[in-house]
Design an enzyme around this catalytic site. Structure first.
Site, mmCIF file in Angstrom:
data_model
loop_
_atom_site.group_PDB
_atom_site.id
_atom_site.type_symbol
_atom_site.label_atom_id
_atom_site.label_comp_id
_atom_site.label_asym_id
_atom_site.label_seq_id
_atom_site.Cartn_x
_atom_site.Cartn_y
_atom_site.Cartn_z
ATOM 1 N N HIS A 93 0.849 -1.189 0.000
ATOM 2 C CA HIS A 93 0.000 0.000 0.000
ATOM 3 C C HIS A 93 0.886 1.241 0.000
ATOM 4 C CE1 HIS A 93 0.605 -1.091 4.232
ATOM 5 N NE2 HIS A 93 0.388 0.168 4.565
ATOM 6 N N ILE A 94 0.427 2.224 -0.749
ATOM 7 C CA ILE A 94 1.139 3.486 -0.887
ATOM 8 C C ILE A 94 0.322 4.555 -0.171
ATOM 9 C CG2 ILE A 94 2.026 5.208 -2.498
ATOM 10 C CD1 ILE A 94 2.128 2.942 -4.624
#
Length: 145
Positions: A93-94
């Protein structure tokens, strides 16, 4: 066993979605650094970003760039910050958030948002900004396409 993010994507757990496409989704974090703090997450479970194939990683960053444009617009921020930490959930996840200075990257300040309406308002504000920018992927905000 499905990750927490896979369960959110599948609609088993609630999420405030601001982006949906066949490969990537984005939803607000429940513990934001700043209002609008969004997680860009591939639908496919990949633990570490270094394990993702190049095409998927490129798609995640394309979406992160769009989300960044949206948070800058929605909160009139000078920058959109991006962080990949990867310790909270074993699913790539960013983090994308509006930022004004380096102190906005201090994750020790991230606390669960107690006012759920504040998260709803932030999601609506970000979706509106994304739609203004021409990103139709912000229109379908349910957990599944």
């Amino acid at each position: 066993m499905a990750t927490l993010f896979s369960r959110i994507i599948a609609g088993e757990l609630p999420g405030r979605f601001v982006w949906q496409d066949p490969e990537v989704t984005a939803f607000l974090t429940i513990a934001p650094l700043r209002p609008g703090h969004t997680l860009v997450v591939p639908r496919r479970e990949v633990d570490r970003w270094t394990d993702a194939d190049g095409a998927l990683l490129a798609r995640c960053f394309e979406v992160a760039q769009a989300i960044g444009q949206g948070v800058q617009r929605a909160w009139d921020a000078p920058r959109a910050g991006v962080v990949i930490a990867g310790f909270e959930v074993p699913h790539l996840h960013i983090h994308v958030a509006p930022v004004w200075d380096m102190s906005d990257f201090d994750f020790s300040k991230a606390k669960p948002e107690e006012d759920q309406s504040a998260l709803d308002e932030a999601a609506a504000k970000l979706r509106a900004a994304l739609l203004e920018l021409g990103y139709e992927q912000a229109r379908d905000t349910g957990p599944e396409l």
